[in-house]
Design an enzyme around this catalytic site. Structure first.
Site, short mmCIF file in Angstrom:
data_model
loop_
_atom_site.label_atom_id
_atom_site.label_comp_id
_atom_site.label_asym_id
_atom_site.label_seq_id
_atom_site.Cartn_x
_atom_site.Cartn_y
_atom_site.Cartn_z
N SER A 1 4.46 -5.52 25.58
CA SER A 1 5.06 -6.85 25.78
C SER A 1 4.15 -7.72 26.64
O SER A 1 3.03 -8.01 26.23
CB SER A 1 6.46 -6.68 26.39
OG SER A 1 7.19 -7.87 26.34
N ASP B 1 12.20 -7.38 16.55
CA ASP B 1 11.73 -7.96 17.81
C ASP B 1 11.42 -9.44 17.64
O ASP B 1 10.71 -9.82 16.69
CB ASP B 1 10.46 -7.22 18.22
CG ASP B 1 9.94 -7.57 19.60
OD1 ASP B 1 10.44 -8.54 20.19
OD2 ASP B 1 9.03 -6.87 20.07
N HIS C 1 12.55 -4.37 20.48
CA HIS C 1 11.65 -4.55 21.62
C HIS C 1 12.09 -3.62 22.75
O HIS C 1 13.28 -3.46 23.01
CB HIS C 1 11.75 -6.00 22.09
CG HIS C 1 10.71 -6.37 23.10
ND1 HIS C 1 9.49 -6.90 22.76
CD2 HIS C 1 10.73 -6.30 24.45
CE1 HIS C 1 8.80 -7.14 23.85
NE2 HIS C 1 9.52 -6.78 24.90
#
Length: 321
Positions: free
Chosen positions: A163, A256, A286
């Site tokens: 991320s 995601d 995610h």
């Protein structure tokens, strides 16, 4: 409730249903300190236990604003010279830390049979952009020198993170490509990274709510972090020439909001002739790398991702480069 028009794995649906029943406010609706504590608590409840390793040791390296805390993981007490993994945690540049990613880093070291150094870079909003990339670059350059505190001779770097940490992986690889460190970056392995401007992506619209990471949370993280989206150290694909990017293993999650950012980056690198292995894990969300107790199917995704890193390293070694 997750939208039924998208494929959602059974364990992912169970996790999303549990979150809905809890009814907790999103990170954007909480004070920063509470958001950080909520991420830690979720990790305690939803993540798999750490692996036992020969070495787990906290250390620090010099940084642009003081010492940067690090944590060394190694499946072996001592080892011959070789690559070292540098890991940058996620959390939107705001709420992650070494503890949340502890179990995953033990997994990474165990499966790769390599040392892993996790970097506790400065967080926004107390330390806005470019504090995070400054710290990550400084840490990677320090690790590349194989300092005595590390106790390992490093021959190359494997950069990874998820991320926000995926963004920092790419940014750091770019910086070390432009101004080489003591040893090269031999593989980068970003996990559902923020690589370009996500505001018009279809995946942001499709998964804006109901799939763990929300569009509202993304907007809040972006506001806290600050910086100029046109700056390549903020948005890596703004860099223009990425032809010198090291071999890349990249994964995204099918549900995601950031999925299309990873897709776009992988496609761009492939178009430039960069050696790329790309995974898109259908039906997953995610954050799955730190949710393995709640989403056990994610372990197979992680196994595939790490095996691809190992294969990329083996291919490089066989070529003698």
């Amino acid at each position: 409730m997750a939208d039924t028009k998208h494929y959602v794995r059974d364990d992912v649906r169970g996790f999303l249903d549990m979150l809905e029943q809890l009814g907790r406010p999103g990170v954007e609706a909480q004070p920063v300190a509470e958001g950080r504590e909520a991420m830690r608590m979720l990790g305690t409840l939803a993540e798999a236990p750490p692996r036992d390793l020969a070495v787990i040791r906290d250390l620090a390296c010099p940084g642009p604003a003081g010492d940067i805390p690090l944590r060394l993981y190694d499946s072996r007490e001592t080892r011959e010279p070789g690559p070292c993994v540098v890991f940058f945690h996620g959390g939107g540049f705001v709420i992650g830390d070494l503890g949340v990613y502890h179990a995953f880093c033990t997994e990474l070291s165990h499966q790769l049979d390599l040392p892993v150094v996790s970097v506790d870079y400065r967080l926004a909003p107390e330390h806005r952009f470019p504090a995070a990339p400054d710290d990550c670059e400084a840490a990677a350059r320090w690790i590349a020198t194989g300092p005595a505190e590390l106790g390992r001779e490093v021959t190359g770097l494997v950069l990874s993170g998820d991320s926000a940490g995926g963004n920092l992986t790419i940014v750091t690889a770019n910086q070390l490509g432009a101004q080489p460190a003591a040893v090269p970056v031999i593989v980068q392995a970003p996990i559902y990274p923020v690589a370009d401007d996500i505001r018009e992506h279809r995946s942001l619209k499709d998964f804006f709510e109901g799939f763990f990471l929300t569009g509202a949370a993304m907007a809040w993280f972006t506001e806290q972090y600050g910086g100029d989206p046109a700056d390549p150290r903020h948005t890596p694909m703004a860099a223009g020439d990425l032809a010198g990017t090291p071999p890349t293993v990249l994964c995204t999650a099918g549900l995601d909001p950031l999925r299309d950012s990873g897709r776009n980056y992988a496609a761009h690198l492939i178009g430039l002739g960069v050696d790329v292995t790309y995974f898109e894990f259908a039906g997953n969300i995610h954050g799955f790398i730190t949710l393995r107790k709640a989403i056990p199917s994610g372990q197979k995704d992680i196994d595939s991702f790490i095996a691809a890193i190992r294969l990329m390293l083996d291919r490089r070694a066989s070529r003698g480069t």
